[in-house]
Write an enzyme that holds these catalytic residues in place. Structure first.
Site, PDB file in Angstrom:
ATOM      1  N   ASN A   7       0.877  -1.173   0.000  1.00 30.78           N
ATOM      2  CA  ASN A   7       0.000   0.000   0.000  1.00 30.78           C
ATOM      3  C   ASN A   7       0.913   1.222   0.000  1.00 30.78           C
ATOM      4  O   ASN A   7       1.474   1.598   1.021  1.00 30.78           O
ATOM      5  CB  ASN A   7      -0.878  -0.042   1.260  1.00 30.78           C
ATOM      6  N   LYS A  14       3.255   0.789   3.190  1.00 28.14           N
ATOM      7  CA  LYS A  14       2.993  -0.284   4.148  1.00 28.14           C
ATOM      8  C   LYS A  14       3.041  -1.605   3.407  1.00 28.14           C
ATOM      9  O   LYS A  14       2.633  -1.664   2.248  1.00 28.14           O
ATOM     10  CB  LYS A  14       1.603  -0.117   4.763  1.00 28.14           C
ATOM     11  N   ARG A  91      -2.466  -1.984  -3.501  1.00 30.40           N
ATOM     12  CA  ARG A  91      -3.670  -1.189  -3.296  1.00 30.40           C
ATOM     13  C   ARG A  91      -3.642  -0.006  -4.259  1.00 30.40           C
ATOM     14  O   ARG A  91      -2.638   0.694  -4.358  1.00 30.40           O
ATOM     15  CB  ARG A  91      -3.705  -0.661  -1.872  1.00 30.40           C
ATOM     16  N   HIS A 180     -12.865   2.946   0.482  1.00 32.55           N
ATOM     17  CA  HIS A 180     -12.853   1.870   1.499  1.00 32.55           C
ATOM     18  C   HIS A 180     -13.546   0.605   0.985  1.00 32.55           C
ATOM     19  O   HIS A 180     -14.015  -0.219   1.778  1.00 32.55           O
ATOM     20  CB  HIS A 180     -13.583   2.296   2.805  1.00 32.55           C
ATOM     21  N   LEU A 209     -15.215   3.158  10.507  1.00 36.24           N
ATOM     22  CA  LEU A 209     -14.964   4.399  11.242  1.00 36.24           C
ATOM     23  C   LEU A 209     -13.505   4.465  11.675  1.00 36.24           C
ATOM     24  O   LEU A 209     -13.108   3.886  12.682  1.00 36.24           O
ATOM     25  CB  LEU A 209     -15.891   4.478  12.469  1.00 36.24           C
ATOM     26  N   GLY A 212     -10.240   8.332   8.356  1.00 32.40           N
ATOM     27  CA  GLY A 212     -11.166   8.485   7.236  1.00 32.40           C
ATOM     28  C   GLY A 212     -12.322   7.562   7.549  1.00 32.40           C
ATOM     29  O   GLY A 212     -12.107   6.471   8.070  1.00 32.40           O
ATOM     30  N   ARG A 241     -11.553  15.847   8.163  1.00 29.99           N
ATOM     31  CA  ARG A 241     -12.372  16.215   6.992  1.00 29.99           C
ATOM     32  C   ARG A 241     -13.792  16.553   7.401  1.00 29.99           C
ATOM     33  O   ARG A 241     -14.359  15.907   8.279  1.00 29.99           O
ATOM     34  CB  ARG A 241     -12.412  15.047   5.985  1.00 29.99           C
ATOM     35  N   ARG A 286      -9.123   9.112  20.991  1.00 30.66           N
ATOM     36  CA  ARG A 286      -8.667   8.826  22.364  1.00 30.66           C
ATOM     37  C   ARG A 286      -8.453  10.123  23.128  1.00 30.66           C
ATOM     38  O   ARG A 286      -8.832  10.258  24.286  1.00 30.66           O
ATOM     39  CB  ARG A 286      -7.381   8.006  22.326  1.00 30.66           C
ATOM     40  N   ASN A 336     -12.608  -0.148  18.353  1.00 33.37           N
ATOM     41  CA  ASN A 336     -12.024   0.130  19.677  1.00 33.37           C
ATOM     42  C   ASN A 336     -12.846   1.010  20.611  1.00 33.37           C
ATOM     43  O   ASN A 336     -12.651   0.962  21.814  1.00 33.37           O
ATOM     44  CB  ASN A 336     -10.657   0.806  19.499  1.00 33.37           C
ATOM     45  N   GLU A 385      -7.836  -5.288   5.342  1.00 32.69           N
ATOM     46  CA  GLU A 385      -7.724  -4.940   3.929  1.00 32.69           C
ATOM     47  C   GLU A 385      -6.564  -5.684   3.267  1.00 32.69           C
ATOM     48  O   GLU A 385      -6.644  -6.056   2.099  1.00 32.69           O
ATOM     49  CB  GLU A 385      -7.551  -3.425   3.783  1.00 32.69           C
TER      50      GLU A 385
HETATM   51  P1  ADP Z   1      -7.009   5.389   9.213  1.00 33.31           P
HETATM   52  O1  ADP Z   1      -6.618   3.990   8.732  1.00 33.31           O
HETATM   53  O2  ADP Z   1      -8.151   5.982   8.459  1.00 33.31           O
HETATM   54  O3  ADP Z   1      -5.873   6.333   9.394  1.00 33.31           O
HETATM   55  P2  ADP Z   1      -7.730   4.016  11.677  1.00 33.31           P
HETATM   56  O4  ADP Z   1      -8.683   2.989  11.158  1.00 33.31           O
HETATM   57  O5  ADP Z   1      -6.398   3.573  12.127  1.00 33.31           O
HETATM   58  O6  ADP Z   1      -7.598   5.232  10.677  1.00 33.31           O
HETATM   59  O7  ADP Z   1      -8.468   4.747  12.903  1.00 33.31           O
HETATM   60  C1  ADP Z   1      -7.926   5.823  13.589  1.00 33.31           C
HETATM   61  C2  ADP Z   1      -8.932   6.260  14.660  1.00 33.31           C
HETATM   62  O8  ADP Z   1      -9.204   5.162  15.525  1.00 33.31           O
HETATM   63  C3  ADP Z   1      -8.401   7.414  15.536  1.00 33.31           C
HETATM   64  O9  ADP Z   1      -9.386   8.408  15.707  1.00 33.31           O
HETATM   65  C4  ADP Z   1      -8.135   6.714  16.843  1.00 33.31           C
HETATM   66  O10 ADP Z   1      -8.379   7.539  17.932  1.00 33.31           O
HETATM   67  C5  ADP Z   1      -9.133   5.597  16.865  1.00 33.31           C
HETATM   68  N1  ADP Z   1      -8.632   4.559  17.758  1.00 33.31           N
HETATM   69  C6  ADP Z   1      -7.610   3.719  17.534  1.00 33.31           C
HETATM   70  N2  ADP Z   1      -7.401   2.938  18.634  1.00 33.31           N
HETATM   71  C7  ADP Z   1      -8.305   3.320  19.550  1.00 33.31           C
HETATM   72  C8  ADP Z   1      -8.620   2.909  20.885  1.00 33.31           C
HETATM   73  N3  ADP Z   1      -7.927   1.946  21.476  1.00 33.31           N
HETATM   74  N4  ADP Z   1      -9.638   3.534  21.533  1.00 33.31           N
HETATM   75  C9  ADP Z   1     -10.345   4.494  20.918  1.00 33.31           C
HETATM   76  N5  ADP Z   1     -10.097   4.934  19.670  1.00 33.31           N
HETATM   77  C10 ADP Z   1      -9.105   4.360  18.999  1.00 33.31           C
END
Ligand code: ADP
Length: 398
Positions: A7, A14, A91, A180, A209, A212, A241, A286, A336, A385
């Protein structure tokens, strides 16, 4: 057969090496700051220590070379030679209307991807650089492109057309594409397996969620609508965004803040979302949760707006499918953050959603979150993915 999944972004890359038969991850990692000072490779073999190598990577070719060297390294490598990499899955963000499924990489295929570049100017050129660099280093290894947009090509025109002059669709292909797709496809199929039902008989709403974020209506296994549009800016309120806004806000803000179109797009892409709503506190949930718990009203407001928007899309897609059997949460937040899921589901009683509050406290597992008598099921299914890309790649090179 082992499949290398790549990716490639503009300054990062990655990767995962996946055994296509057992689907085990043999090694994974990333290259950061490609073409920038301070570049480094983070490499982790399965069951081994994470290894960080700081080394200049002026180009993507050098970055990929470092990844390949790490994979065959005598001490920490996981394969003896590159001959053990049977195929590479890349990707690719935007396949426009040209790609409704993954495709074997050929010169003609790459030309077609290049023609989609102006639809995703930040992503597609970087994806192509990665593919070309990889081809140079592994000229005899078959490669496959897996598109973020492909899964959504089943959307009907009622869902993908905007209320704009039709000529813009004809001339420029301005329409909803959605993103996605690899995740929405994987998660919708997986939840069907978990429910023990054919995906072709289910109405599923997938909430991806993360930083993005997008929601997708999957009817009988096909995407029939999704919240991201021509670009990944539309739809949900995201990390930075804006998601949906009144388009007239652009003119209003341009005048008030003396911004040109680049300045406005920068605001919508990088300064909005929960970051903007929390007055610049954070785009990371977080941080927002901690701040909200300490009484920070801006953080609480940002979360509330985010959650409400997701609930609104779920309602819209239940209408679009004339019902919904299962709602699935996935990606960083979806997997999470139990408070986000709880708050979103609190809007959905009218649909027949009853959340099991204890089950919902779990994170990062395939688990049913609704009560046994909930009319609409709610699940959490961690997305994967890379595995989805490896499966697509295997299917095409077999
Ligand atoms: P992307 O791949 O779009 O960059 P991710 O799927 O990694 O994003 O998600 C990032 C989001 O998930 C962030 O807002 C982060 O705070 C939230 N997140 C990740 N781990 C945790 C957790 N343990 N508790 C709460 N939120 C989390």
């Amino acid at each position: 057969m082992n499949i290398l999944v790549i990716n490639c972004g503009s300054s990062s890359l990655k990767f995962q090496l996946i055994d296509a038969v057992s689907e085990a991850v043999l090694a994974k990692g990333l290259c950061e700051r490609i073409g920038i000072e301070g570049s480094r490779l983070v490499y982790q073999p399965a069951g081994g220590e994470k290894e960080i190598t700081e080394s200049p990577m002026p180009t993507h070719k050098q970055a990929i070379q470092m990844v390949l060297d790490a994979l065959v390294n005598e001490k920490t490598g996981v394969i003896k030679s590159l001959a053990e990499v049977g195929a590479v899955g890349h990707r690719v963000v935007h396949g426009g209307e040209k790609f409704a499924s993954s495709a074997v990489i050929t010169d003609d295929m790459l030309k077609a991807v290049e023609e989609c570049n102006d639809l995703a100017p930040l992503h597609n050129p970087a994806n192509l650089i990665g593919i070309n660099a990889c081809k140079e280093l592994m000229p005899d290894t078959p490669m496959v492109g897996v598109f973020d947009t492909a899964f959504h090509q089943t959307m009907p025109s009622t869902a993908y057309l905007y209320g704009l002059p039709y000529e813009y669709y004809e001339k420029y292909k301005v329409r909803r594409y959605g993103f996605h797709g690899t995740s929405h496809s994987y998660v919708s199929k997986r939840v069907a397996e978990l429910l023990g039902k054919p995906v072709t008989e289910l109405k599923t709403i997938v909430c991806h969620l993360g930083n993005g974020a997008s929601v997708c209506a999957v009817k009988n296994g096909e995407s029939i609508d999704t919240s991201m549009g021509l670009t990944p800016l539309e739809g949900l309120v995201m990390g930075t965004r804006s998601g949906d806004i009144d388009p007239a806000i652009l003119e209003f803000l341009a005048k008030k803040e003396n911004l040109d179109i680049n300045g406005l797009m920068n605001v919508l892409n990088k300064k909005s979302g929960v970051f903007g709503l929390s007055e610049g506190l954070s785009s990371d949930f977080r941080d927002l949760e901690n701040a909200a718990n300490e009484g920070n009203e801006a953080a609480a407001r940002a979360r509330a707006v985010f959650n409400y928007r997701v609930a609104k899309y779920i309602g819209a897609y239940a209408a679009a499918m004339n019902g919904v059997d299962v709602i699935v949460f996935t990606a960083g937040l979806g997997e999470n953050d139990h408070l986000v899921r709880e708050d979103i589901c609190s809007y959905l009683g009218y649909l027949g959603v009853t959340l099991d509050l204890d089950a919902n406290k779990v994170r990062g597992k395939e688990v049913e979150l609704s009560t046994s008598d909930s009319k609409v099921k709610v699940w959490m299914v961690p997305t994967n993915e890379e595995l989805a890309i490896a499966r697509e790649t295997l299917a095409l090179v077999k």
